[in-house]
Design a protein around this motif. Structure first.
Motif, PDB file in Angstrom:
ATOM      1  N   GLU A   1       0.715  -1.310  -0.022  1.00 14.58           N
ATOM      2  CA  GLU A   1       0.176   0.360   0.295  1.00 14.58           C
ATOM      3  C   GLU A   1       0.692   1.244   0.226  1.00 14.58           C
ATOM      4  O   GLU A   1       1.808   1.051   0.911  1.00 14.58           O
ATOM      5  N   THR A   2       0.691   2.387  -0.402  1.00 13.24           N
ATOM      6  CA  THR A   2       0.933   3.193  -0.724  1.00 13.24           C
ATOM      7  C   THR A   2       0.738   4.112   0.645  1.00 13.24           C
ATOM      8  O   THR A   2       0.032   4.327   1.086  1.00 13.24           O
TER       9      THR A   2
ATOM     10  N   LEU B   1      -7.847  15.776  17.647  1.00  6.91           N
ATOM     11  CA  LEU B   1      -8.254  14.581  17.164  1.00  6.91           C
ATOM     12  C   LEU B   1      -9.054  14.915  15.887  1.00  6.91           C
ATOM     13  O   LEU B   1      -9.446  15.872  15.089  1.00  6.91           O
ATOM     14  N   GLY B   2      -9.343  13.344  15.177  1.00  8.62           N
ATOM     15  CA  GLY B   2      -9.634  12.996  14.352  1.00  8.62           C
ATOM     16  C   GLY B   2      -8.814  12.996  13.477  1.00  8.62           C
ATOM     17  O   GLY B   2      -8.796  12.671  12.446  1.00  8.62           O
ATOM     18  N   THR B   3      -6.747  13.157  13.477  1.00  6.89           N
ATOM     19  CA  THR B   3      -6.430  12.511  12.205  1.00  6.89           C
ATOM     20  C   THR B   3      -5.975  10.901  12.400  1.00  6.89           C
ATOM     21  O   THR B   3      -6.662   9.972  13.125  1.00  6.89           O
ATOM     22  N   PRO B   4      -6.771  10.882  10.741  1.00  6.51           N
ATOM     23  CA  PRO B   4      -6.655   9.649  10.240  1.00  6.51           C
ATOM     24  C   PRO B   4      -5.424   8.665  11.173  1.00  6.51           C
ATOM     25  O   PRO B   4      -4.040   8.748  12.107  1.00  6.51           O
ATOM     26  N   ASP B   5      -5.735   7.318  11.168  1.00  2.02           N
ATOM     27  CA  ASP B   5      -5.090   6.322  12.310  1.00  2.02           C
ATOM     28  C   ASP B   5      -3.694   6.032  11.447  1.00  2.02           C
ATOM     29  O   ASP B   5      -3.293   5.746  12.205  1.00  2.02           O
ATOM     30  N   GLU B   6      -3.554   5.991  10.362  1.00  2.00           N
ATOM     31  CA  GLU B   6      -2.109   5.588   9.424  1.00  2.00           C
ATOM     32  C   GLU B   6      -1.381   6.883   9.435  1.00  2.00           C
ATOM     33  O   GLU B   6      -0.442   6.373  10.126  1.00  2.00           O
ATOM     34  N   ALA B   7      -1.854   8.200  10.000  1.00  2.00           N
ATOM     35  CA  ALA B   7      -1.015   8.967   9.884  1.00  2.00           C
ATOM     36  C   ALA B   7      -0.377   8.943  11.732  1.00  2.00           C
ATOM     37  O   ALA B   7       0.730   9.141  11.616  1.00  2.00           O
ATOM     38  N   VAL B   8      -1.307   8.520  12.898  1.00  2.00           N
ATOM     39  CA  VAL B   8      -0.959   8.989  13.720  1.00  2.00           C
ATOM     40  C   VAL B   8      -0.371   7.610  14.367  1.00  2.00           C
ATOM     41  O   VAL B   8       1.125   7.431  14.703  1.00  2.00           O
TER      42      VAL B   8
ATOM     43  N   HIS C   1      12.147   8.771   9.372  1.00  2.00           N
ATOM     44  CA  HIS C   1      11.704   7.630  10.089  1.00  2.00           C
ATOM     45  C   HIS C   1      10.273   7.411   9.955  1.00  2.00           C
ATOM     46  O   HIS C   1       9.176   6.047  10.125  1.00  2.00           O
ATOM     47  N   ILE C   2       9.501   8.081   8.883  1.00  2.00           N
ATOM     48  CA  ILE C   2       8.280   8.457   8.656  1.00  2.00           C
ATOM     49  C   ILE C   2       8.618   7.693   6.764  1.00  2.00           C
ATOM     50  O   ILE C   2       9.051   8.219   5.894  1.00  2.00           O
ATOM     51  N   PRO C   3       7.095   6.623   7.507  1.00  2.00           N
ATOM     52  CA  PRO C   3       7.558   5.783   5.943  1.00  2.00           C
ATOM     53  C   PRO C   3       6.511   7.077   4.495  1.00  2.00           C
ATOM     54  O   PRO C   3       5.799   7.734   5.360  1.00  2.00           O
ATOM     55  N   GLY C   4       7.320   6.529   3.610  1.00  2.00           N
ATOM     56  CA  GLY C   4       6.463   7.798   2.438  1.00  2.00           C
ATOM     57  C   GLY C   4       7.928   8.957   2.291  1.00  2.00           C
ATOM     58  O   GLY C   4       7.610   9.815   1.767  1.00  2.00           O
ATOM     59  N   ASN C   5       8.795   9.046   3.370  1.00  2.00           N
ATOM     60  CA  ASN C   5       9.332  10.428   3.467  1.00  2.00           C
ATOM     61  C   ASN C   5       9.296  11.745   3.357  1.00  2.00           C
ATOM     62  O   ASN C   5       9.287  12.315   2.145  1.00  2.00           O
ATOM     63  N   PRO C   6       8.103  12.414   3.936  1.00  2.00           N
ATOM     64  CA  PRO C   6       7.521  13.520   3.803  1.00  2.00           C
ATOM     65  C   PRO C   6       8.281  14.760   3.453  1.00  2.00           C
ATOM     66  O   PRO C   6       9.798  14.156   4.277  1.00  2.00           O
ATOM     67  N   THR C   7       8.412  15.506   3.197  1.00  2.00           N
ATOM     68  CA  THR C   7       9.222  16.742   3.879  1.00  2.00           C
ATOM     69  C   THR C   7       8.825  17.494   4.618  1.00  2.00           C
ATOM     70  O   THR C   7       7.263  17.639   5.057  1.00  2.00           O
TER      71      THR C   7
END
Length: 360
Positions: free
Chosen positions: A25-26, A289-296, A60-66
């Motif tokens: 998954e992306t 609150l409400g932040t997506p579980d994948e992000a948390v 350390h965050i998958p996806g290597n965000p800026t």
């Protein structure tokens, strides 16, 4: 093709498909930018520490965000808290690394629009405060115990409701020394500058502020000396020692050395309660609150990875001559929930105590 051959061909195809790895998954943060929000001004200890963390968190965050950092300072950290509550969307793209104004909430400050439990907390850092005094404070402070014989001196603070000021005043009152409380300086940098300029003779600061500012400008030059640091006291009544401060006594050890017994009484009990909570939450990271579980999940795992990231640990220790003391997810959430359990008598004591300090 016969039925038998079709069945065989289907079986071979199925086996072939089964051997193909499932498409990953992306990652949630792939191709995205995370804004790290800081609730104190650029250049101060909160800013320096938050930016150092932000520089290493992203890898350390998958996806290597800026990762980009931005300051939203003011009102003792409340402007940043209100912004996170009132403006920031729960999309995982804005992450706070704050010095949480803990007792602003406890005391019910009308300027705070939110409650700490209205956020999802990712992690926190425990950071002790170190107190120091000018050596030329009359009639002279040649060794730490001489503070008790000092003539009336000025203790520099930030604002009456800040935990820096509250703990500083409470500890000096417990010691029984004669001092004037002078507040209104701009952050820890302003409070330490007042000591450097001899407008004040005494103050306290976090490890970041003490190591980066006080040590080179005052300790190494012989102007000031460290006295003690505020350690968390555990459930058994023992100090939780900070391994990065082996040559500085805890406040309780200092008190015992000059008074011959452990500190006690209502003022000390209030000091201990305030210090235990604030030291454990000196820095805190959270999202709405409400932040997506994948992000948390991704952010919490990144925070955990920092504890074994040698590059981060080396950079942190080089900057602050200390090791980071990090708590995570549920442990930090438990600290936040404990705010609801603070005794009403303690809150009343603090409200009156702050009011008395504001009158000075």
């Amino acid at each position: 093709m016969s039925a038998t051959k079709r069945i065989a061909a289907t079986a071979v195809l199925a086996m072939g498909l089964a051997s193909v790895p499932a498409l990953a998954e992306t990652p949630f943060y792939e191709g995205k930018t995370i804004e790290v929000l800081i609730n104190y001004s650029a250049g101060g200890p909160t800013d320096v520490e938050a930016r150092l963390i932000a520089r290493h968190l992203g890898k350390h965050i998958p996806g290597n965000p800026t990762i980009v950092a931005r300051n939203r300072a003011g009102a003792g950290g409340m402007i940043g808290m209100n912004y996170m509550a009132d403006v920031v969307r729960p999309d995982g793209l804005t992450v706070a690394i704050f010095s949480p104004p803990v007792f602003t909430e406890v005391l019910g400050d009308a300027g705070l629009d939110t409650r700490f439990k209205d956020f999802i907390w990712l992690s926190s850092l425990a950071v002790p405060q170190i107190c120091y005094v000018r050596r030329d404070t009359p009639p002279g402070v040649e060794e730490p115990a001489d503070l008790l014989q000092a003539e009336t001196f000025n203790a520099s603070g930030i604002r009456p409701t800040s935990t820096h000021d509250i703990r500083m005043r409470l500890s000096l009152d417990v010691l029984g020394v004669d001092y004037n409380y002078v507040t209104g300086y701009k952050g820890l940098a302003g409070a330490s500058a007042a000591v450097l300029q001899n407008e004040a003779q005494y103050s306290c600061g976090s490890i970041a502020s003490y190591r980066s500012s006080v040590v080179p400008s005052m300790v190494e030059t012989g102007i000031a000396m460290p006295l003690f640091y505020y350690a968390v006291v555990d459930a058994t009544g023992n100090d939780v020692l900070n391994a990065s401060l082996p040559d500085i006594p805890t406040f309780r050890d200092y008190y015992r050395s000059v008074h011959g017994e452990n500190p006690s009484g209502e003022v000390y009990e209030v000091f201990e309660a305030v210090n235990n909570l604030k030291t454990s939450l000196q820095r805190g990271s959270f999202v709405p609150l409400g932040t997506p579980d994948e992000a948390v999940d991704a952010l919490r795992q990144a925070w955990k990875a920092l504890e074994t990231d040698e590059e981060f640990l080396s950079a942190y220790e080089e900057a602050f001559q200390a090791k980071p003391v990090i708590s995570h997810g549920e442990e930090t959430m438990a600290l936040i929930e404990s705010l609801d359990d603070i005794d009403a008598d303690l809150v009343k004591f603090l409200s009156d105590y702050i009011a008395a300090g504001s009158d000075n």
